[in-house]
Design a protein around this motif. Structure first.
Motif, mmCIF file in Angstrom:
data_model
loop_
_atom_site.group_PDB
_atom_site.id
_atom_site.type_symbol
_atom_site.label_atom_id
_atom_site.label_comp_id
_atom_site.label_asym_id
_atom_site.label_seq_id
_atom_site.Cartn_x
_atom_site.Cartn_y
_atom_site.Cartn_z
ATOM 1 N N ASP A 1 0.885 -1.158 0.000
ATOM 2 C CA ASP A 1 0.000 0.000 0.000
ATOM 3 C C ASP A 1 0.924 1.209 0.000
ATOM 4 O O ASP A 1 1.607 1.484 0.978
ATOM 5 N N GLY B 1 -0.384 6.651 -2.001
ATOM 6 C CA GLY B 1 -1.459 7.337 -1.282
ATOM 7 C C GLY B 1 -1.901 8.671 -1.836
ATOM 8 O O GLY B 1 -2.077 9.635 -1.085
ATOM 9 N N PRO B 2 -2.133 8.786 -3.155
ATOM 10 C CA PRO B 2 -2.617 10.068 -3.693
ATOM 11 C C PRO B 2 -4.030 10.357 -3.202
ATOM 12 O O PRO B 2 -4.746 9.441 -2.789
ATOM 13 N N ASN B 3 -4.416 11.611 -3.236
ATOM 14 C CA ASN B 3 -5.739 12.019 -2.768
ATOM 15 C C ASN B 3 -6.495 12.770 -3.854
ATOM 16 O O ASN B 3 -5.878 13.432 -4.692
ATOM 17 N N HIS C 1 -4.178 2.899 -2.701
ATOM 18 C CA HIS C 1 -5.132 3.308 -1.670
ATOM 19 C C HIS C 1 -5.498 4.789 -1.825
ATOM 20 O O HIS C 1 -5.218 5.630 -0.951
ATOM 21 N N GLY D 1 -7.093 8.244 -1.847
ATOM 22 C CA GLY D 1 -7.863 8.927 -0.791
ATOM 23 C C GLY D 1 -9.069 9.644 -1.366
ATOM 24 O O GLY D 1 -8.974 10.782 -1.803
ATOM 25 N N TYR E 1 -11.062 8.384 7.821
ATOM 26 C CA TYR E 1 -9.860 7.725 7.291
ATOM 27 C C TYR E 1 -9.609 6.370 7.971
ATOM 28 O O TYR E 1 -9.332 5.369 7.322
ATOM 29 N N ASP F 1 -9.753 2.528 6.446
ATOM 30 C CA ASP F 1 -8.558 1.684 6.552
ATOM 31 C C ASP F 1 -8.889 0.338 7.194
ATOM 32 O O ASP F 1 -8.365 -0.706 6.793
ATOM 33 N N TYR G 1 2.354 -1.051 4.676
ATOM 34 C CA TYR G 1 1.833 0.307 4.516
ATOM 35 C C TYR G 1 3.014 1.258 4.436
ATOM 36 O O TYR G 1 3.635 1.551 5.461
ATOM 37 N N VAL H 1 4.016 4.518 4.343
ATOM 38 C CA VAL H 1 3.419 5.823 4.647
ATOM 39 C C VAL H 1 4.330 6.536 5.649
ATOM 40 O O VAL H 1 4.895 5.882 6.528
ATOM 41 N N GLN I 1 2.342 9.228 10.371
ATOM 42 C CA GLN I 1 1.086 8.482 10.540
ATOM 43 C C GLN I 1 1.243 7.242 11.426
ATOM 44 O O GLN I 1 0.378 6.363 11.443
ATOM 45 N N HIS J 1 -1.717 6.625 13.723
ATOM 46 C CA HIS J 1 -2.886 6.151 12.969
ATOM 47 C C HIS J 1 -2.807 4.639 12.763
ATOM 48 O O HIS J 1 -3.780 3.911 12.987
ATOM 49 N N PHE J 2 -1.654 4.160 12.351
ATOM 50 C CA PHE J 2 -1.559 2.726 12.079
ATOM 51 C C PHE J 2 -1.577 1.889 13.351
ATOM 52 O O PHE J 2 -2.099 0.774 13.351
HETATM 53 N N1 ARG Z 1 -3.974 9.255 1.337
HETATM 54 C C1 ARG Z 1 -3.228 9.168 2.550
HETATM 55 C C2 ARG Z 1 -2.535 10.488 2.820
HETATM 56 O O1 ARG Z 1 -2.337 11.290 1.935
HETATM 57 C C3 ARG Z 1 -2.202 8.071 2.532
HETATM 58 C C4 ARG Z 1 -2.779 6.682 2.412
HETATM 59 C C5 ARG Z 1 -1.890 5.660 3.049
HETATM 60 N N2 ARG Z 1 -2.428 4.344 3.084
HETATM 61 C C6 ARG Z 1 -3.349 3.936 3.963
HETATM 62 N N3 ARG Z 1 -3.822 2.721 3.857
HETATM 63 N N4 ARG Z 1 -3.767 4.713 4.912
HETATM 64 O O2 ARG Z 1 -2.121 10.713 3.939
#
Ligand code: ARG
Length: 588
Positions: A118, A121-123, A158, A160, A323, A327, A345, A347, A351, A354-355
């Motif tokens: 994963d 992580g584009p949004n 993944h 966003g 979020y 997840d 992951y 990332v 974060q 978060h994880f």
């Molecule tokens: N879109 C998220 C961000 O910009 C990152 C995603 C990472 N992956 C996940 N499974 N949370 O912060």
């Protein structure tokens, strides 16, 4: 079998012979190459449990090894290090085994896993910027490394596309364009085919709306409501959301393709929406989730925490999903639909909390079975010369596509300075500059331990000298051209013979480490081991090539063996670079 594995077995069975665990026999390259090629530190490690001085143990072990025909020399150094050197015949046989193997001696793992990587992580509403670069480069490299070892790899960005940010965008667009058809309640109207917004519009709108929500509580409430409505399937919001997703995804896919990065699936947070309701119900029924101030939460703190771990919020008091919720549901889908054994992951380190929350909630709620491994592969930041996160001169965020242009231009200048590819057709020069630029960027990142920060130094990264991507690309091209020149003169590579000069032995020893390096990089999720090895290998090759004048060598067997060695080295370096996502031009 690699030299290191072979020695490990021999030394391990010597340990077993004296009643100790064979795992003490593990062998590594020597830290003092002037004394030996390899070493085993097991006697020191075993001393305590065996209740014997390490030197005694080592003495017993080497007594059992001295008659071993593949070992040239074995002795004890210091308090009980076992130093080992193999015979030149053994080394040659190991190299020839690599040379004649398409996999260069790299094993396929015994129990291949389904690994979801994963990363990136584009949004929605955001063009990719430098912040996405490390996740993309590191994730891509880890996926490639896992793939080489025979794991079943599924790359997933993944995307966003589902949380509060969607509500912010919808509410802001409604404020600006109340007459658009997307905002009417009730049955689906007819909506335009074309997106009414471009990515540039969204890029301007998003930060504005986020700031507005901070200032203006009634706007924030509307944005939350819009989130809930979208998540409940409001037709107009859904239509608008599709447009926003579409324009974002298009630009991101273009960036990924410039980076030479691919995905096997393109799932977003929204794809697990249908799982969320039933998942939340189950968590409530089992008592894992509870109500708190109108929200639904999962308490994930544990007694041995040495810092506060706040509860995971499953459903906000507005009713919207967050979020963390997506997840969590994504874990369920990766288990059920993808049959995942391991999820990486990739990332950034910010974060981490978060994880921790998501992984704990997934275990508590029975979403992640014991057998599923979930790992957050964190990393540090890419900084500018001032030691702060890399920005434009004006302090803005640098778009990924601009950064790629910058590094490409820098690479082109370097090629000019070095008078490389000078008389090639323009389109080929362009293609080479692009490859060199990406190599500079990727190697400059991956050579670092991923958790450290580093400074993006385009001058240094694009140099053809030093620990750089372009230097290694050039080395790989040079090996290729040596082989082509030889072929043009009718010289054919042959079986690898025992080494003569030390420079040749040194190259062979380094080459022989390839399988262990790949295994280690995979195990530690650490591409920097691959990058380091590639650099050392290129250095050893240069020394070898200085000393061994291949094309003018008159002893045919020797010359053929040297060419075989060049072939093995070229293939190894190309493979290493490919695991870093770096392409090698045909010529330059
Ligand atoms: N879109 C998220 C961000 O910009 C990152 C995603 C990472 N992956 C996940 N499974 N949370 O912060």
């Amino acid at each position: 079998m690699s030299v290191v594995t072979h020695l490990g077995h021999l030394v391990g069975s010597a340990f077993a012979d004296i009643g100790l665990d064979p795992s003490f026999g593990a062998v590594v390259p020597s830290q003092r190459p002037e004394l030996a090629q390899f070493q085993c530190n097991g006697a020191l490690a075993a001393a305590k449990s065996a209740g014997r001085p390490p030197h005694d143990i080592a003495t017993d072990v080497i007594g059992r090894l001295s008659a071993e025909p593949t070992i040239g020399k074995v002795d004890i150094a210091g308090p009980g290090f076992i130093n080992l050197t193999v015979t030149d015949d053994t080394l040659a046989a190991a190299l020839e085994a690599m040379h004649s193997d398409d996999r260069l001696g790299i094993p396929v793992v015994d129990d291949p896993l389904t690994v979801v990587v994963d990363y990136a992580g584009p949004n929605v509403a955001k063009a990719m910027h430098v912040g996405h670069l490390r996740a993309t480069i590191i994730g891509d490299s880890l996926a490639r490394i896992m793939d080489v070892l025979g794991h079943r790899v599924i790359r997933d960005p993944h995307f966003g596309d589902w949380g509060f940010q969607m509500g912010l965008l919808i509410a802001e667009l409604e404020d600006r364009h109340p007459d658009w058809p997307y905002f009417e309640d009730g049955a689906a109207g007819s909506y335009p085919e074309e997106s009414p917004v471009t990515l540039d519009d969204l890029q301007e709108i998003y930060p504005h709306a986020a700031e507005k929500a901070r200032q203006d509580e009634s706007f924030a409430t509307r944005a939350r409501e819009a989130t809930v409505q979208l998540q409940a399937g409001h037709p107009g919001h859904t239509a608008l959301w599709r447009h926003m997703k579409g324009v974002s995804e298009q630009s991101q896919r273009a960036d990924f393709s410039e980076l030479g990065v691919e995905f096997d699936v393109w799932y977003g947070e929204s794809d697990v929406h249908d799982r969320i309701g039933p998942m939340v119900d189950r968590l409530l029924e089992s008592g894992v989730a509870e109500e708190s101030e109108g929200a639904l939460i999962v308490r994930v703190a544990s007694e041995d925490d040495n810092r506060e771990v706040p509860p995971l919020i499953l459903t906000a008091s507005s009713g919207g999903y967050l979020y963390s919720t997506t997840d969590l549901a994504t874990i369920e889908s990766r288990v059920r639909d993808l049959d995942a054994d391991l999820v990486l992951y990739v990332v950034d380190n910010r974060q981490t909390d978060h994880f921790v929350q998501v992984f704990r909630a997934a275990r508590l709620g029975g979403i992640a079975p014991e057998s599923l491994r979930l790992e957050h592969i964190g990393f540090g930041t890419m900084n500018g010369g001032d030691g702060k996160p890399f920005r434009t001169r004006a302090g803005g965020v640098v778009r990924l596509s601009d950064l790629i242009d910058m590094v490409r231009t820098a690479a082109k200048e370097r090629l000019d300075d070095a008078e490389l590819a000078a008389d090639y057709p323009e389109h080929e020069r362009e293609a080479i500059s692009a490859m060199v630029g990406l190599a500079a960027l990727k190697f400059g990142d991956l050579i670092n331990n991923r958790s450290s920060d580093y400074i993006l130094d385009l001058d240094r990264f694009t140099s053809f000298e030093g620990k750089t991507g372009p230097y290694l690309q050039y080395a790989a091209v040079r090996m290729g051209s040596i082989l082509r020149r030889a072929a043009a003169e009718g010289l054919v590579p042959g079986a690898i013979e025992p080494p003569g000069p030390d420079a040749e032995r040194g190259l062979m020893l380094e080459l022989a480490m390839l399988p262990e390096v790949v295994l280690r990089a995979a195990e530690l999720r650490a591409p920097n081991h691959i990058a380091d090895h590639a650099f050392t290998l290129a250095g050893r090759f240069n020394r070898f090539y200085d000393v061994c004048h291949i094309l003018s060598e008159t002893d045919e067997t020797r010359r053929a063996s040297w060419l075989g060695l060049v072939e093995t080295c070229a293939a190894s370096l190309r493979l290493l670079l490919s695991m870093l996502g770096i392409e090698v031009p045909e010529r330059m």
